[in-house]
Motif scaffolding. Structure first.
Motif, mmCIF file in Angstrom:
data_model
loop_
_atom_site.group_PDB
_atom_site.id
_atom_site.type_symbol
_atom_site.label_atom_id
_atom_site.label_comp_id
_atom_site.label_asym_id
_atom_site.label_seq_id
_atom_site.Cartn_x
_atom_site.Cartn_y
_atom_site.Cartn_z
ATOM 1 N N VAL A 162 0.830 -1.200 0.000
ATOM 2 C CA VAL A 162 0.000 0.000 0.000
ATOM 3 C C VAL A 162 0.872 1.261 0.000
ATOM 4 O O VAL A 162 0.596 2.221 -0.704
ATOM 5 C CB VAL A 162 -0.948 -0.012 1.223
ATOM 6 N N ALA A 163 1.954 1.248 0.775
ATOM 7 C CA ALA A 163 2.753 2.459 0.970
ATOM 8 C C ALA A 163 3.509 2.877 -0.285
ATOM 9 O O ALA A 163 3.652 4.074 -0.540
ATOM 10 C CB ALA A 163 3.734 2.258 2.119
ATOM 11 N N VAL A 164 3.979 1.940 -1.065
ATOM 12 C CA VAL A 164 4.768 2.297 -2.248
ATOM 13 C C VAL A 164 3.930 3.108 -3.248
ATOM 14 O O VAL A 164 4.349 4.190 -3.661
ATOM 15 C CB VAL A 164 5.412 1.043 -2.889
ATOM 16 N N PRO A 165 2.731 2.648 -3.648
ATOM 17 C CA PRO A 165 1.935 3.486 -4.560
ATOM 18 C C PRO A 165 1.520 4.824 -3.940
ATOM 19 O O PRO A 165 1.502 5.844 -4.626
ATOM 20 C CB PRO A 165 0.703 2.633 -4.878
ATOM 21 N N VAL A 166 1.205 4.826 -2.634
ATOM 22 C CA VAL A 166 0.840 6.079 -1.963
ATOM 23 C C VAL A 166 2.023 7.037 -1.981
ATOM 24 O O VAL A 166 1.878 8.219 -2.282
ATOM 25 C CB VAL A 166 0.356 5.807 -0.517
ATOM 26 N N PHE A 167 3.214 6.532 -1.685
ATOM 27 C CA PHE A 167 4.419 7.361 -1.711
ATOM 28 C C PHE A 167 4.671 7.913 -3.107
ATOM 29 O O PHE A 167 4.992 9.091 -3.270
ATOM 30 C CB PHE A 167 5.628 6.560 -1.224
ATOM 31 N N LEU A 168 4.526 7.085 -4.117
ATOM 32 C CA LEU A 168 4.750 7.551 -5.488
ATOM 33 C C LEU A 168 3.735 8.620 -5.883
ATOM 34 O O LEU A 168 4.081 9.604 -6.549
ATOM 35 C CB LEU A 168 4.706 6.368 -6.459
ATOM 36 N N PHE A 169 2.478 8.471 -5.460
ATOM 37 C CA PHE A 169 1.458 9.483 -5.728
ATOM 38 C C PHE A 169 1.818 10.795 -5.031
ATOM 39 O O PHE A 169 1.740 11.867 -5.627
ATOM 40 C CB PHE A 169 0.079 8.997 -5.276
ATOM 41 N N HIS A 170 2.228 10.707 -3.765
ATOM 42 C CA HIS A 170 2.608 11.910 -3.024
ATOM 43 C C HIS A 170 3.811 12.590 -3.665
ATOM 44 O O HIS A 170 3.858 13.815 -3.750
ATOM 45 C CB HIS A 170 2.917 11.570 -1.571
ATOM 46 N N LEU A 171 4.761 11.799 -4.099
ATOM 47 C CA LEU A 171 5.945 12.358 -4.753
ATOM 48 C C LEU A 171 5.556 13.083 -6.043
ATOM 49 O O LEU A 171 6.022 14.191 -6.311
ATOM 50 C CB LEU A 171 6.954 11.247 -5.041
ATOM 51 N N ALA A 172 4.680 12.471 -6.817
ATOM 52 C CA ALA A 172 4.215 13.105 -8.053
ATOM 53 C C ALA A 172 3.467 14.401 -7.756
ATOM 54 O O ALA A 172 3.673 15.416 -8.434
ATOM 55 C CB ALA A 172 3.337 12.134 -8.841
ATOM 56 N N MET A 173 2.611 14.391 -6.730
ATOM 57 C CA MET A 173 1.861 15.599 -6.371
ATOM 58 C C MET A 173 2.803 16.693 -5.858
ATOM 59 O O MET A 173 2.628 17.866 -6.180
ATOM 60 C CB MET A 173 0.800 15.277 -5.317
#
Length: 183
Positions: A162-173
């Motif tokens: 769960v954390a990896v996609p959430v982290f990637l989304f946050h990084l993109a934002m």
């Protein structure tokens, strides 16, 4: 006792501190627990909202009691000195979407002496909506990911998934907002 077993046996006790440490991944993981039948939705949602508002309030209180020049220098050093120019609703909503913005944004809200009632109303409302969305996302993913809970150390696998996609989304934002120059 394995952490996975502790989370499965006492999800309500473990969830609050996890949300304070890492909100989005812990909330999506909680949604997965709801989908797996290991927890009930409403208590999980209430714990998520209360934990998020508590974390936001702590940041607000740091800003409220901090020395203005020290915090301003620190914010300039990390290149996030602009949040005070953003209206409170936009500031809180952006901070909830992009977690890395929450620290300076909520400290600035305290520094600007925005009334706590107004701050808490916006923080609570956005935490409630965000909690619903992330728990719902976790519940949707739960049918595919709940098998990870059966493995030893499965809570780490589930949180990582769960954390990896959430982290990637946050990084993109974060990159999007930095490029755009909004916060």
């Amino acid at each position: 006792m394995d952490l996975t077993q502790a989370v499965l046996e006492h999800p309500y006790l473990v969830l609050g501190p996890l949300v304070l440490l890492e909100g989005p991944a812990a909330t999506i993981t909680a949604g997965t627990l709801v989908a797996a039948g290991a927890a009930t939705f409403w208590p999980i949602w209430l714990i998520v909202v209360l934990a998020e508002v508590l974390g936001d309030t702590l940041l607000y209180l740091i800003g409220r009691s901090a020395r203005r020049p020290w915090v301003a220098r620190w914010l300039r050093r990390i290149k996030l000195g602009r949040p005070a120019e953003v209206p409170l609703p936009r500031l809180v909503i952006t901070a909830k979407i992009v977690d890395v913005v929450a620290l300076p944004a909520f400290i600035w809200a305290g520094l600007q002496r925005i009334s706590y009632r107004r701050f808490a109303a916006w923080a609570g409302a956005t935490a409630a909506v965000r909690g619903l969305l992330l728990i719902g996302l976790g519940a949707l993913l739960g049918t595919q990911l709940s098998g990870l809970l059966a493995r030893p150390g499965g809570i780490f696998l589930l949180t990582g998934a769960v954390a990896v996609p959430v982290f990637l989304f946050h990084l993109a934002m974060k990159r999007y907002h930095q490029r755009k120059g909004t916060i």
